[in-house]
Design a protein around this motif. Structure first.
Motif, PDB file in Angstrom:
ATOM      1  N   VAL A   8       0.839  -1.205   0.000  1.00 45.43           N
ATOM      2  CA  VAL A   8       0.000   0.000   0.000  1.00 45.43           C
ATOM      3  C   VAL A   8       0.872   1.253   0.000  1.00 45.43           C
ATOM      4  O   VAL A   8       0.596   2.216  -0.735  1.00 45.43           O
ATOM      5  CB  VAL A   8      -0.960  -0.008   1.201  1.00 45.43           C
ATOM      6  N   LEU A   9       1.935   1.240   0.772  1.00 41.81           N
ATOM      7  CA  LEU A   9       2.823   2.405   0.815  1.00 41.81           C
ATOM      8  C   LEU A   9       3.495   2.620  -0.540  1.00 41.81           C
ATOM      9  O   LEU A   9       3.642   3.769  -0.989  1.00 41.81           O
ATOM     10  CB  LEU A   9       3.871   2.242   1.912  1.00 41.81           C
ATOM     11  N   ASN A  10       3.894   1.554  -1.207  1.00 43.27           N
ATOM     12  CA  ASN A  10       4.487   1.693  -2.543  1.00 43.27           C
ATOM     13  C   ASN A  10       3.507   2.364  -3.497  1.00 43.27           C
ATOM     14  O   ASN A  10       3.880   3.215  -4.308  1.00 43.27           O
ATOM     15  CB  ASN A  10       4.892   0.326  -3.093  1.00 43.27           C
ATOM     16  N   ALA A  11       2.245   1.982  -3.395  1.00 38.86           N
ATOM     17  CA  ALA A  11       1.214   2.582  -4.251  1.00 38.86           C
ATOM     18  C   ALA A  11       1.019   4.057  -3.914  1.00 38.86           C
ATOM     19  O   ALA A  11       0.883   4.899  -4.817  1.00 38.86           O
ATOM     20  CB  ALA A  11      -0.103   1.816  -4.095  1.00 38.86           C
ATOM     21  N   LEU A  12       1.004   4.389  -2.638  1.00 38.22           N
ATOM     22  CA  LEU A  12       0.829   5.781  -2.235  1.00 38.22           C
ATOM     23  C   LEU A  12       2.029   6.633  -2.651  1.00 38.22           C
ATOM     24  O   LEU A  12       1.869   7.800  -3.045  1.00 38.22           O
ATOM     25  CB  LEU A  12       0.621   5.872  -0.727  1.00 38.22           C
ATOM     26  N   ASN A  13       3.222   6.070  -2.574  1.00 38.44           N
ATOM     27  CA  ASN A  13       4.406   6.793  -3.031  1.00 38.44           C
ATOM     28  C   ASN A  13       4.335   7.052  -4.535  1.00 38.44           C
ATOM     29  O   ASN A  13       4.740   8.117  -5.016  1.00 38.44           O
ATOM     30  CB  ASN A  13       5.675   6.018  -2.690  1.00 38.44           C
ATOM     31  N   PHE A  14       3.814   6.086  -5.280  1.00 37.49           N
ATOM     32  CA  PHE A  14       3.627   6.258  -6.717  1.00 37.49           C
ATOM     33  C   PHE A  14       2.656   7.407  -7.002  1.00 37.49           C
ATOM     34  O   PHE A  14       2.819   8.152  -7.980  1.00 37.49           O
ATOM     35  CB  PHE A  14       3.104   4.962  -7.333  1.00 37.49           C
ATOM     36  N   LEU A  15       1.650   7.546  -6.158  1.00 42.22           N
ATOM     37  CA  LEU A  15       0.627   8.582  -6.363  1.00 42.22           C
ATOM     38  C   LEU A  15       1.043   9.962  -5.877  1.00 42.22           C
ATOM     39  O   LEU A  15       0.304  10.939  -6.089  1.00 42.22           O
ATOM     40  CB  LEU A  15      -0.662   8.182  -5.640  1.00 42.22           C
ATOM     41  N   GLU A  16       2.203  10.060  -5.264  1.00 46.60           N
ATOM     42  CA  GLU A  16       2.570  11.310  -4.599  1.00 46.60           C
ATOM     43  C   GLU A  16       2.525  12.513  -5.535  1.00 46.60           C
ATOM     44  O   GLU A  16       2.048  13.584  -5.157  1.00 46.60           O
ATOM     45  CB  GLU A  16       3.961  11.194  -3.963  1.00 46.60           C
TER      46      GLU A  16
END
Length: 249
Positions: A89-97
């Motif tokens: 989930v954190l990897n996905a949120l970092n992608f969306l930053e």
């Protein structure tokens, strides 16, 4: 800001192998009514008018995801997942930053939870859109709960009053959830859902009651139950549509 003025993203962590299914492929790729479980799950968001885009976190060597044909006009991105759900989930949120504002909303939903009702999704989005911290779908615990020791001997009966069974989606502001997950991971705290990360960061997420048929496919017998629930939900949706058309006529 009204719900129509807000931006909603979806994150689907799908990097797990689902060992308890005893299947020859990860559970998100098992067949469910002619499509994979993951495709059935995605459909709830791909066809929702308020969902801006979706990020799916898959295993590094996933060879099935690239073969799926997902017909959508929404942004559909892929990131590599991590060793645990929180890392994916954190990897996905970092992608969306660089694609989102910190105040945008993200709905995190289990890849193997294909029986989400549209009414529950709408209810969560409408309720959380006016809530400062976000929250989750859940259902009250109905069964008697037992606490046991390592030998499976009952130690006590747990009072189920005020206990709820957490479901997904779980919906939070992008920036708040990213910071909460970063804190938990940095502190070595293994959180099993997004609400746990928010709680660890000092927040108090809200619970929105949903339907208990929003099951997570975990064991072999769950697949047959999901087929039943998905067919029932589809029949109800078709009935609602027919009723609306009759009213319009």
């Amino acid at each position: 800001m009204t719900i129509t003025e807000q931006t909603f993203w979806v994150v689907i962590p799908a990097a797990g192998i689902g060992s308890r299914m005893q299947a020859d492929c990860p559970k998100q790729y098992l067949d469910l009514q002619g499509k994979t479980v993951l495709e059935q799950t995605l459909a709830h968001f791909l066809h929702h008018p308020r969902i801006h885009g979706i990020v799916v976190a898959v295993a590094e060597h996933d060879t099935t995801w690239p073969t799926l044909y997902i017909d959508t006009d929404k942004p559909l991105h892929t990131v590599i997942g991590g060793s645990e759900r929180c890392h994916s989930v954190l990897n996905a949120l970092n992608f969306l930053e660089d694609k989102t504002r910190n105040t945008d909303w993200v709905l995190v939903h289990d890849a193997a939870r294909p029986c989400l009702r549209r009414g529950d999704l709408d209810k969560l989005m409408i309720t959380m859109a006016q809530h400062p911290q976000g929250g989750i779908l859940a259902v009250p615990v109905r069964d008697t709960l037992k606490r046991v020791d390592v030998a499976c001997i009952i130690e006590e009966t747990v009072d189920r009053v005020s206990l709820w069974h957490a479901l997904t989606p779980q919906m939070f502001h992008v920036g708040m959830l990213r910071e909460a997950l970063e804190k938990a991971i940095a502190d070595g705290v293994l959180v099993t859902d997004e609400a746990s990360a928010m709680e660890y960061a000092g927040y108090n997420p809200l619970v929105v009651e949903g339907y208990a048929d929003n099951i997570k496919i975990t064991r072999p017998e769950d697949l047959a139950l999901a087929r039943f629930h998905l067919a029932t939900i589809s029949d109800e949706a078709a009935s609602d549509y027919d009723g609306l058309m009759a009213d319009d006529g």
